[in-house]
Design an enzyme around this catalytic site. Sequence first.
Site, PDB file in Angstrom:
ATOM      1  N   HIS A  62      24.857  13.665  49.002  1.00  0.00           N
ATOM      2  CA  HIS A  62      24.314  12.890  47.895  1.00  0.00           C
ATOM      3  C   HIS A  62      22.973  12.266  48.273  1.00  0.00           C
ATOM      4  O   HIS A  62      22.597  12.273  49.435  1.00  0.00           O
ATOM      5  CB  HIS A  62      25.293  11.825  47.395  1.00  0.00           C
ATOM      6  CG  HIS A  62      25.642  10.783  48.400  1.00  0.00           C
ATOM      7  ND1 HIS A  62      26.577  10.981  49.396  1.00  0.00           N
ATOM      8  CD2 HIS A  62      25.178   9.517  48.587  1.00  0.00           C
ATOM      9  CE1 HIS A  62      26.688   9.896  50.127  1.00  0.00           C
ATOM     10  NE2 HIS A  62      25.846   8.987  49.667  1.00  0.00           N
ATOM     11  N   HIS A  64      20.492   8.808  47.805  1.00  0.00           N
ATOM     12  CA  HIS A  64      20.343   7.394  47.450  1.00  0.00           C
ATOM     13  C   HIS A  64      18.874   7.108  47.217  1.00  0.00           C
ATOM     14  O   HIS A  64      18.036   7.451  48.043  1.00  0.00           O
ATOM     15  CB  HIS A  64      20.785   6.483  48.605  1.00  0.00           C
ATOM     16  CG  HIS A  64      22.243   6.232  48.668  1.00  0.00           C
ATOM     17  ND1 HIS A  64      22.869   5.309  47.873  1.00  0.00           N
ATOM     18  CD2 HIS A  64      23.198   6.765  49.442  1.00  0.00           C
ATOM     19  CE1 HIS A  64      24.150   5.292  48.168  1.00  0.00           C
ATOM     20  NE2 HIS A  64      24.368   6.174  49.124  1.00  0.00           N
ATOM     21  N   TYR A 126      21.461  -1.553  52.927  1.00  0.00           N
ATOM     22  CA  TYR A 126      22.654  -0.723  52.750  1.00  0.00           C
ATOM     23  C   TYR A 126      22.287   0.760  52.765  1.00  0.00           C
ATOM     24  O   TYR A 126      22.932   1.565  53.438  1.00  0.00           O
ATOM     25  CB  TYR A 126      23.355  -1.088  51.439  1.00  0.00           C
ATOM     26  CG  TYR A 126      24.365  -0.064  50.986  1.00  0.00           C
ATOM     27  CD1 TYR A 126      25.603   0.035  51.617  1.00  0.00           C
ATOM     28  CD2 TYR A 126      24.089   0.801  49.944  1.00  0.00           C
ATOM     29  CE1 TYR A 126      26.524   0.982  51.213  1.00  0.00           C
ATOM     30  CE2 TYR A 126      25.003   1.746  49.534  1.00  0.00           C
ATOM     31  CZ  TYR A 126      26.220   1.835  50.163  1.00  0.00           C
ATOM     32  OH  TYR A 126      27.123   2.776  49.762  1.00  0.00           O
ATOM     33  N   GLN A 130      23.634   3.109  55.878  1.00  0.00           N
ATOM     34  CA  GLN A 130      24.880   3.777  55.503  1.00  0.00           C
ATOM     35  C   GLN A 130      25.210   4.929  56.444  1.00  0.00           C
ATOM     36  O   GLN A 130      26.346   5.077  56.880  1.00  0.00           O
ATOM     37  CB  GLN A 130      24.824   4.290  54.066  1.00  0.00           C
ATOM     38  CG  GLN A 130      26.147   4.915  53.654  1.00  0.00           C
ATOM     39  CD  GLN A 130      26.108   5.550  52.301  1.00  0.00           C
ATOM     40  OE1 GLN A 130      25.052   5.836  51.769  1.00  0.00           O
ATOM     41  NE2 GLN A 130      27.271   5.803  51.732  1.00  0.00           N
TER      42      GLN A 130
END
Length: 153
Positions: A62, A64, A126, A130
């Site tokens: 994915h 971000h 974050y 991550q």
Amino acid sequence: MANKLNSLAHTKWLCKYHIVFTPKYRRKLIYNQYRRDLQEIISLLCRYKGVEIIEGHMMPDHVHLLVSIPPKVSVSSFMGYLKGKSALMMFDRHANLKYKFGNRHFWAEGYYVSTVGLNQATIAKYIRDQEKQDIAKDKLTAREYVDPFKGGK
């Protein structure tokens, strides 16, 4: 930097969004040879629309993004543009992907978006950390994967 206002002709604005989207079937191909191309394509398309990427990270399955989108562009129209054009550009650069992804669908349908108020630093941290957290958790688990169909061998 958290309260840096942008301006258009008659508007002062501060519109930041945390966006997450995935490849079709969450295929883990972003880490492979396509990662640099995707980063380049996404940053190019964002520049075309006047969108500033504050923070971004490509995870194995994915993407971000922490972006600042002008109010004249809706989040949904920007995401349609970003996912549509980036898919076409990836298929142009890598013709072999056309066989893996039928009908030129590179990204999965939909995306996650949340507005970022004054806690921009928390979300940026974050996104940045991550992957480090995932690696640390993987190191804690000493047990290797055992295929249940082949037994312990």
